[in-house]
Design an enzyme around this catalytic site. Sequence first.
Site, PDB file in Angstrom:
ATOM      1  N   THR A  63     -11.722   5.661  10.888  1.00 31.68           N
ATOM      2  CA  THR A  63     -11.761   5.082  12.243  1.00 31.68           C
ATOM      3  C   THR A  63     -11.324   6.108  13.291  1.00 31.68           C
ATOM      4  OG1 THR A  63      -9.641   4.078  11.703  1.00 31.68           O
ATOM      5  CG2 THR A  63     -11.542   2.629  11.689  1.00 31.68           C
ATOM      6  N   ASP A  98      -3.481   4.398  -1.903  1.00 30.99           N
ATOM      7  CA  ASP A  98      -4.416   4.859  -0.867  1.00 30.99           C
ATOM      8  C   ASP A  98      -4.372   6.383  -0.780  1.00 30.99           C
ATOM      9  OD1 ASP A  98      -5.908   5.159   1.466  1.00 30.99           O
ATOM     10  OD2 ASP A  98      -4.318   4.427   2.784  1.00 30.99           O
ATOM     11  N   LYS A 112       0.857  -1.194   0.000  1.00 36.08           N
ATOM     12  CA  LYS A 112       0.000   0.000   0.000  1.00 36.08           C
ATOM     13  C   LYS A 112       0.889   1.239   0.000  1.00 36.08           C
ATOM     14  CE  LYS A 112      -2.355   1.687   3.756  1.00 36.08           C
ATOM     15  NZ  LYS A 112      -2.255   3.151   3.829  1.00 36.08           N
ATOM     16  N   ASP A 169     -13.808  14.964  -3.971  1.00 35.96           N
ATOM     17  CA  ASP A 169     -13.926  16.273  -4.627  1.00 35.96           C
ATOM     18  C   ASP A 169     -15.190  16.253  -5.473  1.00 35.96           C
ATOM     19  OD1 ASP A 169     -13.307  18.792  -5.881  1.00 35.96           O
ATOM     20  OD2 ASP A 169     -11.183  18.409  -5.514  1.00 35.96           O
ATOM     21  N   ARG A 191       3.131  -1.298  10.738  1.00 34.42           N
ATOM     22  CA  ARG A 191       4.239  -1.430  11.690  1.00 34.42           C
ATOM     23  C   ARG A 191       4.539  -2.830  12.214  1.00 34.42           C
ATOM     24  NH1 ARG A 191       1.819   3.582  14.714  1.00 34.42           N
ATOM     25  NH2 ARG A 191       0.027   2.531  13.780  1.00 34.42           N
ATOM     26  N   LYS A 193      -7.418   8.295  -1.138  1.00 30.13           N
ATOM     27  CA  LYS A 193      -8.713   8.734  -0.584  1.00 30.13           C
ATOM     28  C   LYS A 193      -9.252   9.997  -1.260  1.00 30.13           C
ATOM     29  CE  LYS A 193      -7.808   6.848   4.044  1.00 30.13           C
ATOM     30  NZ  LYS A 193      -6.376   6.532   4.032  1.00 30.13           N
TER      31      LYS A 193
HETATM   32  O1  C5P Z   1       1.122   0.523  11.156  1.00 30.20           O
HETATM   33  P1  C5P Z   1      -0.312   0.080  11.059  1.00 30.20           P
HETATM   34  O2  C5P Z   1      -0.483  -1.408  10.912  1.00 30.20           O
HETATM   35  O3  C5P Z   1      -1.173   0.679  12.139  1.00 30.20           O
HETATM   36  O4  C5P Z   1      -0.777   0.719   9.668  1.00 30.20           O
HETATM   37  C1  C5P Z   1      -2.092   0.658   9.222  1.00 30.20           C
HETATM   38  C2  C5P Z   1      -2.222   1.374   7.902  1.00 30.20           C
HETATM   39  O5  C5P Z   1      -3.591   1.402   7.545  1.00 30.20           O
HETATM   40  C3  C5P Z   1      -1.729   2.815   7.887  1.00 30.20           C
HETATM   41  O6  C5P Z   1      -1.236   3.093   6.572  1.00 30.20           O
HETATM   42  C4  C5P Z   1      -2.986   3.609   8.163  1.00 30.20           C
HETATM   43  O7  C5P Z   1      -2.947   4.899   7.611  1.00 30.20           O
HETATM   44  C5  C5P Z   1      -4.031   2.760   7.441  1.00 30.20           C
HETATM   45  N1  C5P Z   1      -5.392   2.931   7.923  1.00 30.20           N
HETATM   46  C6  C5P Z   1      -5.762   2.682   9.235  1.00 30.20           C
HETATM   47  N2  C5P Z   1      -7.067   2.848   9.618  1.00 30.20           N
HETATM   48  C7  C5P Z   1      -7.980   3.237   8.730  1.00 30.20           C
HETATM   49  C8  C5P Z   1      -7.634   3.483   7.403  1.00 30.20           C
HETATM   50  C9  C5P Z   1      -6.311   3.311   7.037  1.00 30.20           C
HETATM   51  O8  C5P Z   1      -4.936   2.313  10.045  1.00 30.20           O
HETATM   52  N3  C5P Z   1      -9.229   3.350   9.108  1.00 30.20           N
END
Ligand code: C5P
Length: 232
Positions: free
Chosen positions: A119, A59, A32, A64, A211, A61
């Site tokens: 979220t 990603d 992603k 517009d 992460r 998003k």
């Molecule tokens: O590091 P981690 O596993 O928390 O990363 C989750 C990824 O998913 C990040 O790129 C974050 O921006 C994305 N994301 C999220 N929650 C959402 C939409 C996207 O954590 N509702």
Amino acid sequence: MGKDVIIACDFDSAEKTFAFLDKFTGKKPFVKIGMELYYAEGPSIVKEIKKRGHKIFLDLKLHDIPNTVKKGMAVLSRLDVDMTNLHAAGTKRMMEAAIEGLTRPDGTRPLLIAVTQLTSTDQESMENDLLIKAPIDEVVMHYASCARDAGLDGVVCSPLEAGKVHARCGEGFVTVTPGVRFADGDVGDQKRVMTPAEAKKIGSDYIVVGRPITAADDPVAAYERCCREFID
Ligand code: C5P
């Protein structure tokens, strides 16, 4: 529907991204690319990662007026990504325009996924800032239905919502779920998390993992563990 683990490459440079991806010498993970990396490096980062043989979820998003989103999506479709997204709050008309723009002359297009309520938005901020008074679960399901009616392929949602989205919009409607953590791992700033095995059980189609893989001592082992728990 191809179940897969998508690695969130939340890096701020091509150099860091390639140092990370170079560790994967076997299977090429689905990756992603979000705002941080795309705004830092532009379309070239998409082309280079694609050339290395990875599938890409771009990603960005979009949100517009319909005409602007349609034209933006037409440009993204030429980048040959596999999945991209927009905000369902842009309305059904905007989502329909997005599909038109994204569809290539040969009729193919990347998967198009909607963000419902972020979220990071909770009931209180939705009521006070957005003046939306309905319960947030209802709002999320309504936005998912609008996305399906507009012809989109699925939604980004928390793993906890994936089952409900499938019940409302059909099993074929794709759920892409971030907020995944190993049972023995750090939760960090994510509030509602699930393990890859739980996400599998609840029916997520794709999990987005950042992460727990990118910050692991052995990212390849962490990725393989995710695949084992989620896919196998
Ligand atoms: O590091 P981690 O596993 O928390 O990363 C989750 C990824 O998913 C990040 O790129 C974050 O921006 C994305 N994301 C999220 N929650 C959402 C939409 C996207 O954590 N509702």
